[in-house]
Design an enzyme around this catalytic site. Structure first.
Site, PDB file in Angstrom:
ATOM      1  N   LYS A 138       8.585  -4.017  -2.470  1.00 52.30           N
ATOM      2  CA  LYS A 138       9.674  -4.008  -2.808  1.00 52.30           C
ATOM      3  C   LYS A 138      10.423  -5.141  -3.150  1.00 52.30           C
ATOM      4  CE  LYS A 138      10.100   0.299  -1.599  1.00 52.30           C
ATOM      5  NZ  LYS A 138      10.240   1.540  -2.809  1.00 52.30           N
ATOM      6  N   LYS A 163      12.372  -1.107 -18.587  1.00 49.29           N
ATOM      7  CA  LYS A 163      11.961  -0.365 -17.225  1.00 49.29           C
ATOM      8  C   LYS A 163      13.182  -0.397 -16.405  1.00 49.29           C
ATOM      9  CE  LYS A 163       9.074  -1.194 -13.382  1.00 49.29           C
ATOM     10  NZ  LYS A 163       8.080  -2.175 -12.926  1.00 49.29           N
ATOM     11  N   SER A 189      10.774   6.484  -6.455  1.00 49.07           N
ATOM     12  CA  SER A 189      10.620   5.498  -5.225  1.00 49.07           C
ATOM     13  C   SER A 189      11.872   5.577  -4.354  1.00 49.07           C
ATOM     14  CB  SER A 189      10.151   4.138  -5.893  1.00 49.07           C
ATOM     15  OG  SER A 189      11.002   3.745  -6.764  1.00 49.07           O
ATOM     16  N   ALA A 239       0.813  -1.294  -0.016  1.00 51.92           N
ATOM     17  CA  ALA A 239      -0.026   0.113   0.112  1.00 51.92           C
ATOM     18  C   ALA A 239       0.834   1.296   0.155  1.00 51.92           C
ATOM     19  CB  ALA A 239      -0.991   0.045   1.188  1.00 51.92           C
TER      20      ALA A 239
END
Length: 330
Positions: free
Chosen positions: A78, A186, A257, A8
């Site tokens: 993660k 990515k 992040s 979350a």
């Protein structure tokens, strides 16, 4: 559809907002008890270009048993938490549950497959930018495409179902027949943006305004391309550096992040991103000096508990790493 989102944080909360507003039964599963209680009390709040929107959302838990079997599971934890998170989420994943990983780094899909045994496994990338302002409060800092593909034995029809569900929720999604290329593209983008923001406190779009950083970013991209070529992996027909800088522009105000992890004194995913490029380069005798250096610097930053305050150039001041009493040094 009943959808369980594991993790979350910024991206998990963002996707929960999109999917909840589209009318799906959405659950958030997170191991952080404080975060779970905060969302349960106050719901989710989404900040975007149109304003601030509060969602009446309370389907959040730290126990997969509260959720039961889901039709789709989306993994946003993660990379280093993947194995434990999927083992804990086993009550949510039945044999016909579709599992989608949109995580950073390499080898998450292999880890998920080993933990769940499911054959309906998909991976991909998303160019959406999200910043977690507080538990349950997320800023949508940039839109972009999401691309997903099949991993293992899942069928193309199942892939289309997942893509259709995301598109129906306003998450623009395309399917790919070359998931490896998608994941490596990515990886290249993350490797070229995340550590530079983590080390400097800059937002994504500000990297290109610093000639030295822009040069380092280009060299990181060149190394990633060299490793991919040596491994026989195509990164597409376009200009890889242009791809990276386009992401920087589209998510200009976003805190990566990795920067968010540094600001919150959490472990970063540097090992699964630049560290993975370094390891892959070593395996095929391709030198990666720039990726090696930024990996070492970020790992040093993780270990060094010094307190310093950095202007993040996004209109706020933040203590990047606050020092506890036990961390004080002369």
């Amino acid at each position: 559809m009943k959808i369980a989102i594991i993790g979350a944080g910024a991206m998990g909360s963002l996707f929960a907002c999109f999917l909840h507003r589209a009318g799906h039964e959405v659950w958030l599963l997170d191991k952080d008890g404080e975060r779970v209680e905060a969302i349960r009390r106050a719901g989710l709040t989404l900040e975007d270009a149109s304003g601030t929107h509060r969602l009446n959302f309370s389907a959040v838990t730290g126990s997969a048993g509260d959720i039961g079997a889901a039709g789709l599971v989306i993994v946003f934890v993660k990379s280093y938490d993947t194995a434990e998170a999927l083992r804990s989420a086993r009550p949510v994943v039945r044999d016909d549950t579709r599992v989608l990983s949109l995580q950073n780094g390499l080898n998450n899909l292999e880890t998920i497959a080993a933990a769940t045994g499911t054959g309906s496994l998909f991976g991909g990338s998303t160019a959406h930018g999200a910043t977690l302002i507080a538990h349950g409060r997320v800023r949508h800092a940039g839109s972009g495409d999401t691309e997903i593909g099949v991993f293992g034995s899942a069928g193309a029809g199942e892939l289309d179902v997942v893509a259709g569900l995301l598109n129906g929720a306003g998450i623009r999604t395309a399917v790919t027949g070359d998931l490896t290329a998608t994941l490596w593209t990515k990886l290249m983008v993350n490797a070229a943006i995340n550590p530079l923001t983590a080390l400097t406190g800059l937002c994504n779009g500000e990297i290109m305004g610093h000639p030295g950083l822009a040069d380092i970013q280009e060299r990181i991209v060149m190394e990633a391309c060299a490793v991919a070529t040596a491994r026989g992996i195509s990164l597409g027909g376009g200009d890889p550096l242009a791809t990276v800088r386009d992401v920087c522009r589209r998510t200009a105000s976003n805190r990566s992040s990795m920067l968010q992890d540094v600001l919150n004194r959490r472990r970063t995913e540097i090992d699964a991103i630049n560290g993975a490029l370094v390891a892959s380069g070593a395996a095929c005798a391709v030198p990666t000096p720039y990726n090696t250096v930024v990996t070492m610097l970020v790992k040093a930053l993780e270990l060094n508990r010094r307190s310093y305050c950095a202007d993040d150039h996004c209109g706020r001041k933040d203590t990047i790493m606050q020092m506890s009493a036990g961390d004080k040094k002369p």
